[in-house]
Scaffold this active site. Structure first.
Site, PDB file in Angstrom:
ATOM      1  N   GLU B 213      35.779  37.115  37.725  1.00 43.49           N
ATOM      2  CA  GLU B 213      35.219  38.257  37.002  1.00 43.49           C
ATOM      3  C   GLU B 213      35.293  38.069  35.503  1.00 43.49           C
ATOM      4  OE1 GLU B 213      37.150  41.978  37.981  1.00 43.49           O
ATOM      5  OE2 GLU B 213      36.105  42.106  39.904  1.00 43.49           O
ATOM      6  N   HIS B 243      40.542  34.653  41.315  1.00 40.92           N
ATOM      7  CA  HIS B 243      41.456  34.750  42.456  1.00 40.92           C
ATOM      8  C   HIS B 243      41.036  33.736  43.509  1.00 40.92           C
ATOM      9  CE1 HIS B 243      42.487  37.231  46.332  1.00 40.92           C
ATOM     10  NE2 HIS B 243      43.456  36.377  46.059  1.00 40.92           N
ATOM     11  N   ASN B 339      51.191  34.137  47.366  1.00 46.83           N
ATOM     12  CA  ASN B 339      51.432  33.645  48.739  1.00 46.83           C
ATOM     13  C   ASN B 339      52.323  32.417  48.657  1.00 46.83           C
ATOM     14  OD1 ASN B 339      49.952  35.400  50.316  1.00 46.83           O
ATOM     15  ND2 ASN B 339      48.351  33.961  50.847  1.00 46.83           N
ATOM     16  N   SER B 389      39.640  45.676  43.381  1.00 46.02           N
ATOM     17  CA  SER B 389      38.344  45.424  44.011  1.00 46.02           C
ATOM     18  C   SER B 389      37.306  45.162  42.911  1.00 46.02           C
ATOM     19  CB  SER B 389      37.911  46.638  44.830  1.00 46.02           C
ATOM     20  OG  SER B 389      37.360  47.618  43.980  1.00 46.02           O
ATOM     21  N   SER B 394      41.342  45.714  37.432  1.00 42.66           N
ATOM     22  CA  SER B 394      42.595  45.019  37.755  1.00 42.66           C
ATOM     23  C   SER B 394      43.646  45.367  36.707  1.00 42.66           C
ATOM     24  CB  SER B 394      42.360  43.502  37.745  1.00 42.66           C
ATOM     25  OG  SER B 394      41.369  43.158  38.686  1.00 42.66           O
ATOM     26  N   HIS B 412      50.271  42.848  44.767  1.00 40.09           N
ATOM     27  CA  HIS B 412      49.370  41.751  44.356  1.00 40.09           C
ATOM     28  C   HIS B 412      47.933  42.214  44.210  1.00 40.09           C
ATOM     29  CE1 HIS B 412      47.729  41.685  48.354  1.00 40.09           C
ATOM     30  NE2 HIS B 412      47.098  40.549  48.188  1.00 40.09           N
ATOM     31  N   GLY B 415      44.949  46.453  48.080  1.00 35.00           N
ATOM     32  CA  GLY B 415      45.287  46.599  49.498  1.00 35.00           C
ATOM     33  C   GLY B 415      44.182  47.340  50.225  1.00 35.00           C
ATOM     34  N   LYS B 488      31.378  36.797  43.618  1.00 34.33           N
ATOM     35  CA  LYS B 488      32.191  37.092  44.788  1.00 34.33           C
ATOM     36  C   LYS B 488      31.976  35.978  45.793  1.00 34.33           C
ATOM     37  CE  LYS B 488      34.801  40.229  46.572  1.00 34.33           C
ATOM     38  NZ  LYS B 488      36.077  40.516  45.928  1.00 34.33           N
TER      39      LYS B 488
END
Lengths: 142, 489
Positions: B213, B243, B339, B389, B394, B412, B415, B488
């Protein structure tokens, strides 16, 4: 015979149910479901490249898990997607699957992409035979 | 999917933000489970999280609590937003399912000296060029043509390899967790399949919730002016956030070791589990160590992947603005994963213990002074990036002392509250793209169905997630970043 995607099994991933009168048919349904997660128009996939592989495991669930992961492996390593399968499953000391999968290289001009299937999971994975029908639920990591 | 009930008798309210499930809830629970979130957040969490986080509480060597953070939702094995710390000197385990299959998946935040007004006329051109330069979507393959030996070197040297061989700035490494290298990685522990899956994917975004983004910051969205100034953040500034993770290679490593652990855990280590996705082995076992070393390669592949993507971003901005990236002030603020298990020391009941903190869909949030923080940030606390999203923005936060309670772990992302299959039925990708455009966001994707799955309404309210971790004093908000354009996967 069929597979259907289910809404309330997995939040961030994709789950589907499959059922078939034969075990090899059930595996074929699962493979088709995985391709449908990734590609909208799976009928547009032509049979141009064949891949043969054999998998042996101690349980049916592991056999399905490794089978799906093999399909995903070809997608990542060789950009291949399939829509035709010839599958034989034998039960001896272990379960053995022989598969010939046919498909082609992914092509953005021909195949409409949805989302990438990254791996089969063991989450809720079981294969049961009820009456004459084999059934399973599979969650695919997205 | 049905949601948690904040009035449930099994969910004891400890504070405004902490909810606890007693070990008596389920046979085999070694510690209580704690869920973090405002009451509003608790009501958005799907019920399966309850079952999954209490399963995590049964794992060998777990200390204090099994945590579910405000962005949690059900996954498999661990919930997403799940945290657990295992005492490795007391037989504590390592779990591929607790790592997350996309090993070291994470966020990178790039700052610029460009303003929103300067970028507005070029946003379409930039996003279209980024879409070409950073491959995304199903089975995407990258710009790099690596030999097997080069890929193996990359799996050992991580972002350092990418800077040395493909260009970049050594300052990027200083602004990366662990300076961009997992020094315990051993490439002999990963399979040929992992190499084959990963070799063409370096420099690619992937799919699902992965994104790149272009964002901006406004004065009213700067919450900590002192830290913002120190980190070079200003009103009207343009930033770039992306991401992604270790792609197919990371997944293959996880799958390979999940199967290995399932073969040995009960027979060799008498570990019985409620969920195969929690397959584990003692950290100091042969299998545990092999996985740890293989997982290190996944970490490096992921750091290298984000480094190569950053190089592509530099190139695109430079060619469209016809200026060097340096002259545009393009610089990395931070790169952080969500992660990855991490070996860290904590005081437990007055004793220093070495714990393997599993963070699955959870970000490290180190309070000031912790040795895990790269030197340039250590005096203040680690930067934390919470990705939202594509429609809602963010957050950039900073680690706070309250994170001692959660083994330095925070949220993170937003959700999910809605499954992908449900979102695809409820929303149209084309409508979302149009609506985003009318709100000043130019979004591009290889898949309209993928856009529908990632609708903003399929996620929790990110403001409430950020507020929850701030209220718990785990991390506090520095700034909110709003999207102006994106790609995306």
């Amino acid at each position: 015979m069929s597979h259907s995607f289910v809404e309330d099994v997995s939040m961030a991933d994709v789950a589907f149910n499959a059922e078939n009168r034969s075990l090899s048919g059930l595996f074929k349904d699962c493979a088709n479901a995985v391709t449908e997660i990734m590609i909208k128009n799976t009928k547009s996939i032509s049979c141009k490249i064949k891949k043969r592989f054999v998998i042996s495991t101690d349980t049916l669930e592991k056999l399905l898990f490794e089978f799906i992961n093999e399909i995903i492996f070809y997608k990542d390593s060789e950009n291949l997607i399939f829509n035709r399968y010839n599958i034989k499953i034998n039960k001896g000391v272990s379960f053995t699957l022989q598969c010939e999968a046919c498909g082609e290289k992914m092509n953005t001009l021909k195949h409409e992409y949805i989302v990438d299937a990254k791996a089969a999971t063991m989450h809720m994975l079981n294969i049961k035979k009820r009456g004459k029908t084999w059934r399973t639920t599979v969650v695919i990591d997205i | 999917m049905s949601k948690l009930d904040s009035k449930s008798p099994t969910l004891k309210r400890i504070s405004d933000i902490i909810w606890e499930v007693s070990p008596s809830f389920k046979e085999g629970m070694l510690v209580p489970a704690r869920i973090y979130g405002t009451e509003k957040i608790i009501k958005t969490i799907d019920k399966e999280v309850f079952d999954q986080i209490t399963n995590v509480a049964t794992l060998r060597g777990i200390k204090k609590y099994a945590f579910a953070l405000p962005d949690c939702h059900s996954g498999y094995g661990f919930p997403i937003g799940g945290v657990a710390a295992f005492d490795v000197d007391e037989g504590g385990v390592i779990s591929p399912g607790g790592t997350g299959f996309d090993i070291n998946c994470g966020m990178r935040l790039i700052l610029t000296d460009i303003t929103k007004e300067e970028i507005k006329p070029k946003i379409k051109e930039l996003i279209d060029a980024l879409f070409k330069a950073v491959p995304s979507g199903v089975g995407s393959s990258g710009a790099l043509n690596l030999t097997k030996n080069e890929f193996k070197e990359l799996a050992v040297d991580g972002a350092e390899w990418a800077v040395k061989k493909e260009g970049g700035d050594t300052k990027d490494l200083k602004a990366t967790e662990m300076y961009g290298v997992a020094d315990w990685a051993d490439v002999t522990k990963i399979s040929e399949k992992a190499i084959s899956r990963g070799i063409k994917q370096i420099g690619t975004l992937g799919s699902g919730n992965h994104y790149l983004e272009i964002q901006y910051i406004t004065e009213s969205n700067i919450f900590d002016k002192k830290i913002a100034k120190k980190w070079g953040i200003f009103d009207g500034q343009v930033a770039i956030m992306f991401h992604c993770g270790s792609r197919g290679a990371g997944h293959q490593i996880a799958t390979d070791y999940l199967l290995k652990f399932l073969d040995v855990m009960e027979r060799k280590y008498a570990i019985k589990l409620r969920d195969k996705e929690l397959a584990s082995a003692p950290f100091y076992s042969e299998e545990g160590q092999d996985y740890y070393k293989a997982m290190g390669c996944g970490v490096n592949i992921s750091f290298a992947n984000r480094q190569i993507i950053f190089n592509s971003v530099r190139h695109v901005f430079s060619s469209i603005f016809k200026k060097d990236a340096d002259k545009l002030g393009i610089r990395q603020l931070f790169d952080i994963a969500h992660n990855r298990p991490s070996l860290e020391e904590y005081e437990i009941d007055g004793l220093r213990r070495k714990l393997l903190v599993h963070r699955k869909g959870a970000t490290a949030s180190y309070y000031k002074g912790r040795k895990e923080i790269p030197v340039q940030f250590r005096k203040d606390g680690s930067p934390v990036i919470i990705g939202g999203s594509m429609e809602t923005g963010s957050y950039l936060l900073i680690g706070k002392e309250g994170a001692k309670e959660t083994f330095c772990s925070t949220a993170h992302g937003s959700g999910r509250t809605m499954s992908r299959t449900a979102a695809k039925k409820a929303f149209s990708g084309e409508d979302i793209i149009k609506s985003m455009l009318s709100n000043g966001i130019y979004e591009k994707s290889a898949s309209m169905a993928g856009i529908a799955e990632e609708a903003g309404l399929a996620y929790k309210d990110i403001d409430e997630v950020a507020l929850s971790v701030e209220t718990a004093n785990i991390s506090s908000r520095v700034a909110k970043l709003l999207p102006i354009g994106g790609i995306k996967g």
